[in-house]
Design a protein around this motif. Structure first.
Motif, PDB file in Angstrom:
ATOM      1  N   ASP A   1       0.211  10.514  -2.879  1.00  0.00           N
ATOM      2  CA  ASP A   1      -0.790  10.889  -1.875  1.00  0.00           C
ATOM      3  C   ASP A   1      -0.079  11.078  -0.538  1.00  0.00           C
ATOM      4  O   ASP A   1       0.085  10.132   0.236  1.00  0.00           O
ATOM      5  CB  ASP A   1      -1.875   9.806  -1.758  1.00  0.00           C
ATOM      6  N   TRP A   2       0.331  12.309  -0.255  1.00  0.00           N
ATOM      7  CA  TRP A   2       1.229  12.542   0.870  1.00  0.00           C
ATOM      8  C   TRP A   2       0.569  12.272   2.219  1.00  0.00           C
ATOM      9  O   TRP A   2       1.204  11.727   3.124  1.00  0.00           O
ATOM     10  CB  TRP A   2       1.766  13.977   0.811  1.00  0.00           C
ATOM     11  N   VAL A   3      -0.686  12.630   2.366  1.00  0.00           N
ATOM     12  CA  VAL A   3      -1.367  12.366   3.627  1.00  0.00           C
ATOM     13  C   VAL A   3      -1.502  10.862   3.855  1.00  0.00           C
ATOM     14  O   VAL A   3      -1.217  10.351   4.946  1.00  0.00           O
ATOM     15  CB  VAL A   3      -2.756  13.048   3.642  1.00  0.00           C
ATOM     16  N   ASP A   4      -1.915  10.146   2.814  1.00  0.00           N
ATOM     17  CA  ASP A   4      -2.042   8.697   2.931  1.00  0.00           C
ATOM     18  C   ASP A   4      -0.687   8.032   3.150  1.00  0.00           C
ATOM     19  O   ASP A   4      -0.591   7.000   3.821  1.00  0.00           O
ATOM     20  CB  ASP A   4      -2.695   8.125   1.664  1.00  0.00           C
TER      21      ASP A   4
ATOM     22  N   VAL B   1       0.834  -1.206   0.000  1.00  0.00           N
ATOM     23  CA  VAL B   1       0.000   0.000   0.000  1.00  0.00           C
ATOM     24  C   VAL B   1       0.868   1.257   0.000  1.00  0.00           C
ATOM     25  O   VAL B   1       0.571   2.235  -0.700  1.00  0.00           O
ATOM     26  CB  VAL B   1      -0.945  -0.017   1.221  1.00  0.00           C
ATOM     27  N   LEU B   2       1.948   1.230   0.779  1.00  0.00           N
ATOM     28  CA  LEU B   2       2.838   2.390   0.844  1.00  0.00           C
ATOM     29  C   LEU B   2       3.490   2.653  -0.515  1.00  0.00           C
ATOM     30  O   LEU B   2       3.580   3.817  -0.948  1.00  0.00           O
ATOM     31  CB  LEU B   2       3.907   2.165   1.906  1.00  0.00           C
TER      32      LEU B   2
END
Length: 213
Positions: free
Chosen positions: A128-131, A119-120
């Motif tokens: 997607d910086w927040v995710d 996922v990372l």
């Protein structure tokens, strides 16, 4: 004697938290495992973050699916399936990590680490910086817990000594238990609830009589 007292406090749920000798500045001379930003041990962090992630993911998936359904359009069902699919995947990974942490199962934790790593990588690719930050926050305690379990530092046998939760975290848990327990007790004990209502009624009548006199 002090060590035995500390261990008994960790295993006895009725022992007040403030009686333990650990503190954020001095987690205890007998501890060997790392802390999650000074708040708790890695097992507690893994369990807490996985539970939060499962709940948050389920809420987001339901909300997004509802919005896509209301908006309609030719791609509505595709977006709904994507939102639900992503939620199921994320919740499943956290569920595997949660089960592994609760049952001291190293292979389950390693499976969760592999899932979060995939996922990372995907979120790094999508920028997607927040995710990305959320995934790294989830991944960190899983990795540390698996390392400490593999090295024998944090195991089912040593957890009575290694368990740690800061005073602020303990106060929050106690407040949550009191807040949740009060309405639950009143609902589960209708006799007590009726007795309290009768007492309140009698007290009000007595106050009215005194006012009239």
């Amino acid at each position: 004697k002090q060590t035995n007292k500390t261990m008994s406090c960790a295993s006895d749920p009725e022992t007040p938290y403030h009686q333990e000798s650990s503190s954020p500045s001095n987690p205890g001379p007998q501890r060997r495992s790392r802390l999650f930003f000074g708040v708790c041990d890695m097992r507690a962090a893994t369990v807490a973050l996985d539970v939060l992630n499962i709940c948050f993911t389920a809420i987001v998936a339901v909300v997004l699916s509802t919005l896509f359904l209301i908006q309609g359009g030719p791609f509505a069902w595709r977006n709904i399936f994507q939102a639900l699919g992503a939620g199921i995947v994320a919740a499943s990974i956290s569920g595997l990590g949660l089960w592994g942490a609760m049952n001291w199962h190293l292979m389950a934790l390693q499976g969760a680490i592999a899932g979060f790593s995939i996922v990372l990588i995907w979120r790094l690719f999508m920028m997607d910086w927040v995710d990305i930050l959320v995934t790294m926050l989830l991944l960190y305690p899983h990795v540390m817990l698996s390392i400490e379990m593999k090295n024998g530092v944090l195991t089912e046998e040593t957890y009575a000594k290694e368990e740690y939760l800061s005073e602020g975290g303990r106060d929050f848990v106690e407040m949550a238990h009191q807040y949740i327990g009060s309405p639950v007790n009143s609902l589960s004990s209708p006799t007590n609830a009726n007795a309290n209502a009768d007492n309140n009624y009698n007290n009000n009548n007595a106050n009215n009589n005194n006012a009239n006199h």
